[in-house]
Design an enzyme around this catalytic site. Sequence first.
Site, short mmCIF file in Angstrom:
data_model
loop_
_atom_site.label_atom_id
_atom_site.label_comp_id
_atom_site.label_asym_id
_atom_site.label_seq_id
_atom_site.Cartn_x
_atom_site.Cartn_y
_atom_site.Cartn_z
N ALA A 152 0.84 -1.20 0.00
CA ALA A 152 0.00 0.00 0.00
C ALA A 152 0.87 1.24 0.00
O ALA A 152 1.36 1.68 1.05
CB ALA A 152 -0.95 0.00 1.20
N GLU A 194 3.02 1.41 -10.59
CA GLU A 194 4.44 1.32 -10.23
C GLU A 194 5.20 2.59 -10.63
O GLU A 194 6.40 2.56 -10.90
CB GLU A 194 5.11 0.10 -10.87
CG GLU A 194 4.53 -1.22 -10.45
CD GLU A 194 4.75 -1.52 -8.98
OE1 GLU A 194 5.91 -1.53 -8.54
OE2 GLU A 194 3.76 -1.75 -8.28
#
Length: 389
Positions: free
Chosen positions: A122, A366
């Site tokens: 997270a 990402e």
Amino acid sequence: MIDFQLSKVEQAAREAAHETAAKELRPISLECDRSESIPESFFWRMKEIAATRTPSGGDGRRWAVLGVLANEEMGWGDAGLATGIPGPGLAAPPIMAFGSDEQKKRFLGLYEDGKLHWGALALSEPGVGSDVASIATRATEDGDDWVLNGTKHYITNGARADIVVVFATINPQFGRAGLRPFVVPKGTPGFSVGRIEKKLGLRASQTAELFFRDCRIPKDHLLAGRAFESMAGFKAAMGTLDATRPLVGALAVGIARAAHEVATAWVRDELPQGYPYSKKDAAVEELEDLGTRIEAARLLCWRAAWMADQGIPNSKEASISKAYAGQLVMQVTSAAVRIMGSAEDCECKHLAEKWFRDAKVFDIFEGTAQVQRLVIARRMFGEAGPQRD
């Protein structure tokens, strides 16, 4: 020196991953995309396959290279299904890198009990996105506990995860130096799951919103296997991304390869009668160029993974591999859909359209393409380079 020759173990792992992708992922790809779900039987099948095919041993094996080899094949099969496979997932890199030996055993040992378990990472937050330095989720010391407050979103396997590694700040005024990674088990009071996102692509993959409201965890859930210097938490977050970005790039390469194969086969074997020669020549030339670039993207991912296995800092190379592959997969899938526009209603055409939708996220998660360029620029020019945060 980088060695492009795969060992027998690496080649066998690559072939096994391709077999799994062809037999287990590709056949259910479209149905799982349409239903936005994955059958439980798939999870058990993946666990069974992992138990029999996962390489073992601590003999200096190139684990990051093995990861990108497998991810390319799984992306070729179905990237959404690949991200849903049981295991510690993105929770593993920060635990392995920053957990104590006891924490590694305690948190990762969970995944060896023969049951279905997932892990999650997270980082992303509303209004923060890819800017790790601006994370607002707060961690406050209270006696023998840490108390977390904040919201995370776009968390892969967030609702399934048995443990979530949460990055939070101990003091927002500290900026990057205030970041710390915490392990939060499923069911912890104050930890709840919000909405499951409806997405354009990777629809079978579960992406969740997570809430932490006075979420109390023991102090030993802070990943601090080594003493924290001023920037250790930020380095933990960045180190995690350095490890995962080549893996994400490899997934993108797999999708690009799949779309390229389908479009190439259609141009070669199935052009409708009367298809203009000029359009065929243009398609052949475009596919030839894209095929070359797929090879380049693969090698960029291999290089970043090889550096990780050698213990060589790879932030720039990891960002290059992810940024290049993320851009390329959009171009290849877009070309496949355009070239196959006159194809009959068939599974290959529907797969190409699905891959086109799936491709978009590789420019986002990402770390967005803009963030990748920022990382690359700072590694090239130092902190005197672009300062956007």
